[in-house]
Scaffold this active site. Structure first.
Site, PDB file in Angstrom:
ATOM      1  CE  LYS A 291      -3.971  -2.176   2.242  1.00  0.00           C
ATOM      2  NZ  LYS A 291      -4.977  -2.082   3.309  1.00  0.00           N
ATOM      3  CG  ASP A 327      -8.037   0.197   3.686  1.00  0.00           C
ATOM      4  OD1 ASP A 327      -8.738  -0.795   3.436  1.00  0.00           O
ATOM      5  OD2 ASP A 327      -6.812   0.229   3.499  1.00  0.00           O
ATOM      6  N   GLY A 354      -1.308   0.059   6.466  1.00  0.00           N
ATOM      7  CA  GLY A 354      -2.084   0.953   5.629  1.00  0.00           C
ATOM      8  C   GLY A 354      -3.555   0.999   5.997  1.00  0.00           C
ATOM      9  NE  ARG A 375       3.440  -8.431  16.883  1.00  0.00           N
ATOM     10  CZ  ARG A 375       4.646  -8.656  16.331  1.00  0.00           C
ATOM     11  NH1 ARG A 375       5.715  -8.789  17.094  1.00  0.00           N
ATOM     12  NH2 ARG A 375       4.783  -8.747  15.024  1.00  0.00           N
ATOM     13  NE  ARG A 379       3.895  -1.468  10.195  1.00  0.00           N
ATOM     14  CZ  ARG A 379       4.025  -1.097   8.930  1.00  0.00           C
ATOM     15  NH1 ARG A 379       5.192  -0.671   8.498  1.00  0.00           N
ATOM     16  NH2 ARG A 379       3.006  -1.136   8.098  1.00  0.00           N
ATOM     17  CG  LEU A 431     -10.423  -3.352   9.602  1.00  0.00           C
ATOM     18  CD1 LEU A 431      -9.383  -2.398   9.005  1.00  0.00           C
ATOM     19  CD2 LEU A 431     -11.822  -2.938   9.177  1.00  0.00           C
TER      20      LEU A 431
END
Length: 493
Positions: A291, A327, A354, A375, A379, A431
């Site tokens: 993405k 999304d 993304g 987690r 990031r 999701l």
């Protein structure tokens, strides 16, 4: 292009015993892989299956398991010609006078499996194969990249024959196997046993998701690019919708494991190559982890995709590629279904890829007080900083009260976070789409009386949004869509 008819939809038998009553409707040929299951008597097979029978004794040189001495191999092929409708003869070593004498031309299929090959090599190979009269010919080079799979399609387009099948083998070439019939290939095939469908769609998926055997006209191509392409129910959703709406298009699975596959083997070689074949690629659904790179290959980027730092849709309009994300709109629709006011409400997005970032943009847009959760802390903090939102590590995340939580990781067999602190008025949007049933998170949240939206619900509306984005037309009504969602992957695009 004019309408064509595929001669055969072939189910390949790769294990035995097998219940032949499971052969899907629409299958016209049964291929017996004798190198895997042995020499099956065709008589009882005909009692259980009304179509044609093909005998294939794939050698190790052609990617099979047969290592018989030449005289034994010749005897087995001659035996097969007595009862099978078609006997596969490998071009490298089976085209000997004694074999050709035993297998009549009308029962021969001359085949070649090998490494990826240039167009000139495939043309030379076919010229040698065509010197032997046969009912059909197969050239199946391995696709080491998505672009490799273009080569056999270019061969088909140049030959203009109705007795030649050619495609790239392996997961990276599945899309070419599905597209080949529109370029004249007389057959499409897939394993009957789903457990043996690595690197190919099984025949049940082929029959369910694609318009075989009578092919409709084809003008435009669309597809799903990413590692979930072969498992996603988007294939069936889009192709069923094209047929219902009368749109001359096809939606293909471009299996790409990562950014390297995308940049070095797919983009821009495949879109350019398909356009040269007269089958322009008009749109792509893009799944993680592609993405982010979708933003960089686009000529134009939507504001929402830019804010999220990711796009899951590429569309070509006026010669320019445009990146967008559905999304955010899918999550926004899910939140409307939940029916809780969001302005000022505490909300959390678990997962900073993304899809998670796009969900956070949607929540922030409606005024929710959003926290990012992940987690991997590095990031997660990068994603939170990109969006200007606070961050909480997953191991410290304990949602409480009437919080709205959007879960955007691939975890589905266990709870990704505790839910016992959530109270009446809380909502959970998941999701993820498990292969069957609902995720552990949705099951637990429902058991506690919380408002929930599962991944299939989100995926159905996401497919509808992408369909409209790509074709400019609405998808068929949602009940029709949801009936098709039977092969969901573990990741939504």
């Amino acid at each position: 292009m004019t309408e064509v008819t595929v001669t055969d939809v072939t189910a390949t038998v790769t294990s035995w015993p097998v219940d032949l009553s499971t052969v899907p409707a629409g299958v016209t040929r049964l291929e017996i892989r004798a190198d895997l299951v042995g020499d099956l008597d065709p008589a009882p097979l005909r009692l259980a299956f009304a179509g044609r029978l093909q005998y294939t004794l794939r050698s190790r040189a052609h990617g099979g398991r047969c290592a018989d001495p030449p005289e034994v191999r010749r005897a087995r092929l001659a035996w097969a010609a007595l009862g099978y409708d078609t006997v596969d003869l490998e071009a490298d070593h089976d085209l000997r006078p004694e074999v050709l004498a035993a297998v009549p031309a009308a029962r021969r299929r001359v085949s070649w499996h090998g490494p990826s090959a240039a167009l000139t090599e495939l043309r030379e190979r076919f010229a040698a194969m065509a010197a032997v009269p046969a009912a059909g010919y197969l050239l199946a080079p391995r696709a080491a990249s998505a672009a490799d799979a273009l080569v056999p399609l270019r061969l088909l387009a140049g030959l203009g024959r109705a007795d030649v099948t050619a495609y790239g083998t392996g997961a990276l070439g599945v899309w070419s196997r599905l597209l080949a019939p529109w370029l004249g290939a007389p057959a499409v095939a897939g394993p009957l046993d789903r457990s043996r469908s690595t690197g190919a769609l099984d025949v049940a998926r082929i029959c369910a998701d694609y318009p075989f055997a009578a092919l409709p006209p084809l003008r435009d191509l669309y597809g799903l690019a990413g590692p979930v392409a072969l498992a996603s129910s988007f294939l069936g959703l889009h192709n069923h919708a094209y047929r219902e709406r009368g749109i001359p298009a096809l939606y293909l699975p471009f299996h790409l494991t990562g950014i390297g596959d995308f940049l070095t083997g797919f983009w821009p070689a495949v879109p350019d190559g398909l356009r040269a074949l007269g089958m322009p690629l008009r749109g792509l659904t893009v799944s993680g982890p592609l993405k982010e790179v979708a933003l960089h290959v686009a000529d134009v980027v939507s504001p929402v995709a830019r804010a999220a730092g990711a796009a899951n849709a590429l569309t070509r309009r006026g010669g320019r590629w445009r990146a967008a994300t559905t999304d955010s709109s899918a999550v926004a629709a899910a939140l409307r279904w939940v029916g809780v006011p969001l302005a000022g409400r505490p909300a959390a997005v678990v997962g900073c890829g993304g899809a998670g970032r796009a969900a956070a943009v949607a929540l922030r847009y409606v005024g929710a007080d959003v926290t990012m959760v992940n987690r991997r802390e590095t990031r997660g903090r990068l994603a939170a900083d990109l969006l200007g939102l606070p961050f909480t590590p997953l191991d410290a995340f304990r949602p409480t009260g009437p919080c709205v939580v959007v879960h955007a990781t691939s975890v589905h067999t266990r709870l990704p976070f505790p839910v016992e602190g959530l109270s009446a008025g809380a909502a959970v949007v998941d999701l993820v789409c498990p292969p069957s049933g609902v995720s552990a998170l949705v099951a637990e949240a429902r058991g506690r009386g919380l408002r929930t939206v599962d991944g299939r619900r989100v995926m159905a509306v996401e497919a509808a949004h992408q369909f409209r984005l790509m074709t400019g037309r609405p998808m068929p009504p949602e009940p029709t869509i949801r009936e098709v969602v039977t092969h969901a992957g573990l990741d939504s695009p």
